[in-house]
Design a protein around this motif. Structure first.
Motif, mmCIF file in Angstrom:
data_model
loop_
_atom_site.group_PDB
_atom_site.id
_atom_site.type_symbol
_atom_site.label_atom_id
_atom_site.label_comp_id
_atom_site.label_asym_id
_atom_site.label_seq_id
_atom_site.Cartn_x
_atom_site.Cartn_y
_atom_site.Cartn_z
ATOM 1 N N VAL A 60 0.840 -1.204 0.000
ATOM 2 C CA VAL A 60 0.000 0.000 0.000
ATOM 3 C C VAL A 60 0.871 1.248 0.000
ATOM 4 O O VAL A 60 0.622 2.201 -0.751
ATOM 5 C CB VAL A 60 -0.960 0.012 1.206
ATOM 6 N N LEU A 61 1.914 1.256 0.806
ATOM 7 C CA LEU A 61 2.776 2.437 0.899
ATOM 8 C C LEU A 61 3.554 2.657 -0.398
ATOM 9 O O LEU A 61 3.760 3.814 -0.804
ATOM 10 C CB LEU A 61 3.717 2.320 2.092
ATOM 11 N N VAL A 62 3.965 1.597 -1.060
ATOM 12 C CA VAL A 62 4.647 1.738 -2.353
ATOM 13 C C VAL A 62 3.686 2.315 -3.389
ATOM 14 O O VAL A 62 4.050 3.214 -4.156
ATOM 15 C CB VAL A 62 5.240 0.384 -2.821
ATOM 16 N N LEU A 63 2.452 1.814 -3.393
ATOM 17 C CA LEU A 63 1.455 2.351 -4.323
ATOM 18 C C LEU A 63 1.189 3.831 -4.054
ATOM 19 O O LEU A 63 1.034 4.621 -4.994
ATOM 20 C CB LEU A 63 0.156 1.547 -4.232
ATOM 21 N N ALA A 64 1.154 4.207 -2.786
ATOM 22 C CA ALA A 64 0.971 5.622 -2.437
ATOM 23 C C ALA A 64 2.172 6.440 -2.894
ATOM 24 O O ALA A 64 2.015 7.545 -3.435
ATOM 25 C CB ALA A 64 0.762 5.775 -0.936
ATOM 26 N N ALA A 65 3.366 5.913 -2.697
ATOM 27 C CA ALA A 65 4.584 6.643 -3.061
ATOM 28 C C ALA A 65 4.683 6.892 -4.565
ATOM 29 O O ALA A 65 5.187 7.938 -4.985
ATOM 30 C CB ALA A 65 5.817 5.886 -2.576
ATOM 31 N N GLY A 67 2.295 7.504 -6.440
ATOM 32 C CA GLY A 67 1.298 8.488 -6.836
ATOM 33 C C GLY A 67 -0.135 8.015 -6.930
ATOM 34 O O GLY A 67 -1.021 8.806 -7.241
ATOM 35 N N LEU A 68 -0.382 6.747 -6.674
ATOM 36 C CA LEU A 68 -1.762 6.274 -6.741
ATOM 37 C C LEU A 68 -2.538 6.776 -5.516
ATOM 38 O O LEU A 68 -2.010 6.797 -4.410
ATOM 39 C CB LEU A 68 -1.797 4.745 -6.812
ATOM 40 N N GLY A 74 -8.226 9.926 -0.870
ATOM 41 C CA GLY A 74 -7.688 9.909 -2.227
ATOM 42 C C GLY A 74 -6.288 10.480 -2.329
ATOM 43 O O GLY A 74 -5.883 10.976 -3.378
ATOM 44 N N ARG A 75 -5.524 10.392 -1.248
ATOM 45 C CA ARG A 75 -4.176 10.941 -1.258
ATOM 46 C C ARG A 75 -3.178 9.920 -1.780
ATOM 47 O O ARG A 75 -3.349 8.731 -1.622
ATOM 48 C CB ARG A 75 -3.763 11.389 0.146
ATOM 49 N N VAL A 80 2.726 12.881 0.587
ATOM 50 C CA VAL A 80 2.109 12.328 1.797
ATOM 51 C C VAL A 80 3.170 11.848 2.792
ATOM 52 O O VAL A 80 2.886 11.707 3.981
ATOM 53 C CB VAL A 80 1.113 11.185 1.497
ATOM 54 N N PHE A 81 4.382 11.636 2.298
ATOM 55 C CA PHE A 81 5.468 11.215 3.172
ATOM 56 C C PHE A 81 6.288 12.393 3.696
ATOM 57 O O PHE A 81 7.326 12.207 4.315
ATOM 58 C CB PHE A 81 6.361 10.213 2.442
#
Length: 187
Positions: A60-65, A67-68, A74-75, A80-81
């Motif tokens: 999940v954190l990789v997907l967030a990093a 840009g998803l 929806g961040r 976000v990091f």
């Protein structure tokens, strides 16, 4: 890592992401909303164990990093990091790991259902609340310079909800253990 483990980790990553779709609850007196994603972190640890639960959170954190928009509201993206609440995202990794590890050592198939449920609750409370808050509050205090006591007091409003999430995670862990005995042993 066996394919089954990867599939289970991906499934729980998806569960964590879907829980991010639950609209956040604003308290009004603090700018940080209550979200459901920490429930997914606890569930990953309780059901999958330390290794697979941690992999689910890291996914999940990789997907967030990259840009998803997988985080609550929806961040996504590297920004976000860079926020004061980044410590809680970092804490997710250790929360899943500790919750999973404690579940593995405290819960056995030969235990009575009530004992399993209580032990799952203790594991979710220790990892998903104490470890998560310890890392998140420490990071918040250091980054903002507000001090540990002020950061701790500001986080107290979230504890009742997270204890309720630990109860839900314990009930789900118990249900999975009873209903899916063929699920591979938590690891």
């Amino acid at each position: 890592m066996p394919t089954r483990d990867l599939v289970l980790a991906a499934l729980f990553a998806a569960i964590i992401i879907v829980l991010g779709l639950v609209p956040p609850v604003m308290l009004g007196f603090i700018p940080v909303p209550i979200t459901a994603q920490s429930l997914g972190v606890m569930l990953a640890g309780v059901v999958l164990g330390a290794k697979r639960g941690t992999i689910a959170v890291l996914l999940v954190l990789v997907l967030a990093a990259i840009g998803l928009p997988v985080l609550s509201g929806g961040r996504g993206g590297l920004a976000v990091f860079m926020a004061p609440t980044t410590g809680y995202l970092i804490g997710w990794v250790f929360a899943a790991m500790v919750t999973g590890y404690l579940s593995q050592i405290m819960v056995g198939r030969d235990q009575a259902g009530l004992v399993q449920g209580v032990n799952f609750f203790i594991a979710a409370l220790m990892g998903g609340v104490i470890v998560l808050y310890g890392i998140g509050i420490t990071y918040l205090a250091l980054i903002t310079g507000m001090g540990f006591v002020k950061a701790f007091l500001g986080s107290l409003a979230f504890i009742p909800g997270d204890v309720l999430k630990a109860v839900i995670a314990a009930l789900a862990g118990r249900a999975v253990m009873a209903g899916y005995p063929l699920l591979p042993q938590r690891a």
